[in-house]
Design a protein around this motif. Structure first.
Motif, mmCIF file in Angstrom:
data_model
loop_
_atom_site.group_PDB
_atom_site.id
_atom_site.type_symbol
_atom_site.label_atom_id
_atom_site.label_comp_id
_atom_site.label_asym_id
_atom_site.label_seq_id
_atom_site.Cartn_x
_atom_site.Cartn_y
_atom_site.Cartn_z
ATOM 1 N N MET C 1 0.856 -1.195 0.000
ATOM 2 C CA MET C 1 0.000 0.000 0.000
ATOM 3 C C MET C 1 0.886 1.238 0.000
ATOM 4 N N ILE C 2 0.492 2.225 -0.769
ATOM 5 C CA ILE C 2 1.185 3.508 -0.639
ATOM 6 C C ILE C 2 0.256 4.498 0.047
ATOM 7 N N LEU C 3 0.869 5.500 0.649
ATOM 8 C CA LEU C 3 0.103 6.452 1.434
ATOM 9 C C LEU C 3 -0.928 7.174 0.568
ATOM 10 N N GLY C 4 -0.565 7.369 -0.709
ATOM 11 C CA GLY C 4 -1.477 8.027 -1.637
ATOM 12 C C GLY C 4 -2.823 7.314 -1.728
ATOM 13 N N ASP C 5 -2.840 5.991 -1.430
ATOM 14 C CA ASP C 5 -4.107 5.258 -1.451
ATOM 15 C C ASP C 5 -5.013 5.676 -0.299
ATOM 16 N N LEU C 7 -4.623 8.799 1.591
ATOM 17 C CA LEU C 7 -4.875 10.231 1.673
ATOM 18 C C LEU C 7 -6.033 10.635 0.785
ATOM 19 N N VAL C 25 -2.182 11.273 7.816
ATOM 20 C CA VAL C 25 -1.965 9.989 8.469
ATOM 21 C C VAL C 25 -0.883 10.186 9.517
ATOM 22 N N VAL C 91 -9.367 -1.299 4.498
ATOM 23 C CA VAL C 91 -8.999 -0.286 3.519
ATOM 24 C C VAL C 91 -9.420 -0.850 2.168
#
Lengths: 130, 409, 123, 152
Positions: C1-5, C7, C25, C91
């Motif tokens: 997972m990347i944070l962009g997913d 935010l 986050v 998520v």
């Protein structure tokens, strides 16, 4: 509306947007490397799609092609991320400091390409200004 | 003694480096059309640039972060990207105007047409950016630029009617021949000329180049607070020269060659030679600052290695950016576009873009994570908020006024 | 997972009721040691009813100046709250769902005036 | 999107306004449209006179005066262009246009002569300055006539 305060966690608290994203990354010699464009998060068990049932941690800083999708939207193809493993991060302040030299990282390939093909070939390009 | 010399050098280069083609042209045009009735704008602009530059210099000295790193970090990629696009293009426009200004000034000295000087000027520009030490570059152009003091001398030699000049300056009124919209359009142009954003990119990046620390804060504040107001006085002197010689004769300034005529009238050939040297130095210095600013803004936004204190090979993309920008400026000028027109547009667009750079600096200057105990004081913040209102108003009003007045014609 | 997913993803309650968007986050440096630092552990999500504007941190830090700017940005982001990661049930693509009995906490950053103690005079 | 539409609307209004000025409807508008290039021409002649006199008095150098005169040649070209492309509505307007065109052409001639003198070709300073003065007088009197119509 008064919400209860959060418990005081033992470590340094970092809000991603406020303290990590878009911060300048410096290498061990203080040379700018890139900015933090995104973070890669894994579950502690190594899972790629963690949820609240187990802790998750940041494993890498991402940079490079991720910028375009952050500006224009969408999700970048994972082949185009440049990763900087969290292992290499030495300090987080107003900048993110690494414990390695920037030249050894994939993310600086354009800098090296421009240096080797263009700037380094012009007369005086490899000398101190003076 | 050495310390005193350092202080004096800093102040003198701040004065000499204050003026650029935008200040020269806008002040002369305004002086010839409105007399000194817009001199108050120069005062407002100088106080603004003092406030803004000292704030960004303080942020750079305390945190080691230059302006565009902060803009990116605070605004995020989207807003900062839009900001970068606007700032970068306006800076490129200003660079084009400055290179054109060098060529026009050299034409005054030689009668050789500017298009032949443009490549020469650009090559000289690149060589200095490529090879010269930052401090040498700053000091030489700043000190030679000081010769523009001849404009102030010329005002005295012209023996004007002082009470009339004072009347224009202290009880400003829109001259009968000009409309209110045109008056306010030029007010915004003058404000943009005094507060050009590139000065802030350059000033904050220069603080990093020269490795300023908290210890240098007093010196930097002194340079700005003494140097810039003197630069502002020179701006008003340029307007006064035009107001004395051109306004009564109904002459409208539209070229650089006109700007130097009052100086020749007052001081003869010697003064004329001095003012031409001054204009070459001022435009060359500003061309250097804008070339570097183009590299600074892009490299800081992208997180690339930058700075003249590094070897070019150690800041390869930064140097490539500057080379490309200089080439673009030359290309634009070679189409025979009038550099004076480019200048007039560049100062107005500077005014439009000001809030983009001003607000992030103001916010970070209040952030203890960056600034520790050196955050803005109450007085600074009060003044800064007043200027926020002025800057936003000027920015919003600029385009409608530009359309309504046909860009001041 | 990347944070962009995460935010800007919409946040839904246990019964699919919309609560707002992930605006930031929160991590805490107390995960397992990874190199010289502890790995940042995902501590929680900051949820606001609004998204898409830069809030510059004013709603979470003690910074109160310049007063007008600070007040305006705080007002824009009133009602922001923190939920712990343990309260995140899933998520999903394009949405985050919270589990039954999730709790809201104040979004204020605990005890974090400056990362540059060298800039503060000894008190 | 709404902002874009409003801007487009504004641009359209501005463009329409610009066209309206091009086809002047009243005599006052006609006079006003001719005044602007005439004032531009007087400004150019004034500058040329100053630059010439400075060189004659030994206060200027040839390169500066030459450049100043060259710049004024361009300004006059612009003024002549504005007068020549003007479309008069009636006989009065046509007569004004003819007068204005002559005045601006005379100015061009005077400035070109001055530039020739500055570069060391023929004539003497007095003749050159006299021609510039005559041109300035002609431009001013024509402007004064038009000003009476516009009431400016």
């Amino acid at each position: 509306m008064n919400l209860p305060p959060d418990e005081h966690p033992p470590g340094l608290v970092l809000d991603a947007r406020l303290h990590l994203l878009d911060r300048q990354v410096l290498d061990v010699d203080g040379v700018p490397v890139c900015t933090v464009d995104d973070l890669e998060v894994h579950g502690v068990d190594g899972s790629d799609l963690p949820d609240g049932s187990r802790p998750a941690v940041v494993t890498s800083l991402l940079s490079g092609a991720v910028l375009a999708t952050r500006v224009f939207g969408g999700r970048p193809p994972s082949s185009r991320w440049h990763r900087i493993r969290w292992t290499h991060v030495a300090d987080v302040g107003t900048t993110v400091a690494l414990g390695v030299r920037g030249d050894t990282l994939d993310v600086t390939w354009t800098e090296r390409w421009v240096r080797d093909r263009v700037i380094g070939r012009l007369p005086g390009g490899r000398h101190d200004p003076g | 003694m050495k310390r005193l010399l350092g202080v004096a050098l800093g102040i003198l280069t701040a004065i000499g480096g204050f003026l650029d083609i935008g200040d020269l042209v806008t002040n002369a045009v305004v002086g010839s059309r409105f007399g000194l009735s817009l001199a108050w704008v120069v005062v407002v602009g100088v106080v603004g640039i003092c406030l803004f530059a000292s704030m960004s210099g303080r942020v750079a000295a305390v945190s080691g972060r230059a302006t565009f790193e902060i803009i990116r970090e605070r605004l995020g990629p989207r807003a900062a990207g839009a900001n970068l696009t606007a700032s970068f293009l306006i800076n490129l426009l200003t660079l084009t105007a400055e290179v054109g200004g060098i060529a026009l000034a050299l034409q005054l000295a030689s009668s050789v047409e500017p298009r032949l000087w443009i490549p020469v000027a650009a090559l000289a520009l690149w060589l200095v950016v490529w090879r010269t030490k930052f401090s040498t570059m700053e000091n030489v152009t700043g000190l030679v630029g000081l010769t523009l003091v001849v404009f102030a001398v010329a005002v005295f030699l012209l023996g004007p009617d002082w009470s009339e000049l004072a009347d224009q300056a202290f009880s400003p009124a829109v001259p009968a021949a000009e409309g209110h919209a045109v008056y306010w359009y030029y007010a915004i142009a003058l404000f943009g000329a005094a507060m050009t954003p590139y000065e802030v990119f350059f000033f904050s990046s220069g603080a990093v180049e020269e490795r300023w620390t908290v210890k240098d804060l007093a010196q930097s504040r002194l340079n700005v607070l003494v140097g810039f107001p003197f630069g502002g006085i020179l701006s008003i002197a340029i307007a006064a020269c035009a107001a004395i010689v051109f306004l009564p004769a109904g002459i409208e300034v539209s070229s650089l060659s006109q700007i130097v005529l009052p100086v020749a009238l007052a001081g003869g050939k010697l003064a004329l030679a001095v003012v031409i040297v001054g204009i070459v130095a001022a435009t060359f210095g500003a061309a250097l600052e804008t070339s570097l600013s183009s590299g600074y803004t892009l490299a800081q936004f992208m997180g690339w290695s930058w700075g003249k204190f590094r070897r070019p090979a150690q800041a390869a993309r930064f140097h490539l950016t500057m080379i490309v920008c200089i080439l673009v400026a030359v290309g634009v000028l070679m189409t025979s576009v009038d550099p004076i027109k480019v200048t007039e547009f560049s100062v107005v667009f500077s005014a439009i873009a000001l809030p983009l750079t001003y607000l992030p600096i103001l916010i970070v200057a209040n952030d203890p994570e960056y600034m520790g105990e050196h955050v803005n004081g109450k007085v600074t913040n009060a003044l800064a908020l007043v200027y926020l209102v002025i800057i936003v108003t000027a920015s919003v009003a600029a385009i409608p006024l530009m359309i309504a007045t046909g860009a001041g014609s | 997972m990347i944070l962009g997913d995460l935010l800007d993803a919409p946040v839904n309650g246990p019964d699919d009721e919309p609560l707002g968007y992930v605006v930031d986050v929160r991590f805490v440096l107390d995960g397992p040691l990874d190199g010289t630092l502890a790995a940042p552990r995902l501590h929680g999500l900051l949820v606001s009813a609004r998204t898409g504007t830069s809030f510059l941190g004013y709603e979470r830090t003690g910074v109160r100046s310049p007063a007008l700017v600070a007040r305006w940005l705080r007002w824009r982001h009133r009602g922001t709250f923190l939920v712990h990661w343990q309260d995140v049930q899933a998520v999903e693509p394009g949405a985050v769902r919270l589990r039954d009995g999730y709790r809201r906490y104040s979004p204020d950053l605990p005890g974090r005036p400056s990362q540059r103690p060298d800039l503060h005079r000894a008190t | 999107m709404r902002v874009v539409r409003v801007l487009l609307g504004l641009a359209a209004v501005a463009a329409a306004a610009g066209c309206a000025v091009g086809s002047a409807a009243t005599t006052v508008d006609e006079a006003r449209a001719l005044t602007a290039p005439l004032e531009q021409a007087s400004s150019a002649v004034g500058t040329a006179t100053l630059a010439t006199e400075l060189l004659g008095d030994g206060r200027s150098i040839a390169a500066v005066t030459d450049t100043a005169l060259l710049d004024q040649v361009h300004v006059l070209e612009e003024a002549a262009d504005a007068v020549a492309t003007f479309v008069p509505a009636d006989g009065t307007g046509a007569a004004w246009q003819a007068d204005a065109l002559t005045a601006v052409r005379d100015a061009q001639l005077a400035v070109a002569d001055a530039r020739g003198w500055a570069n060391g070709a023929g004539a003497d300073e007095a003749a050159v300055v006299a021609a510039l003065d005559a041109s300035a007088t002609a431009l001013d009197s024509l402007t004064a006539t038009l000003d009476e119509v516009t009431g400016g």
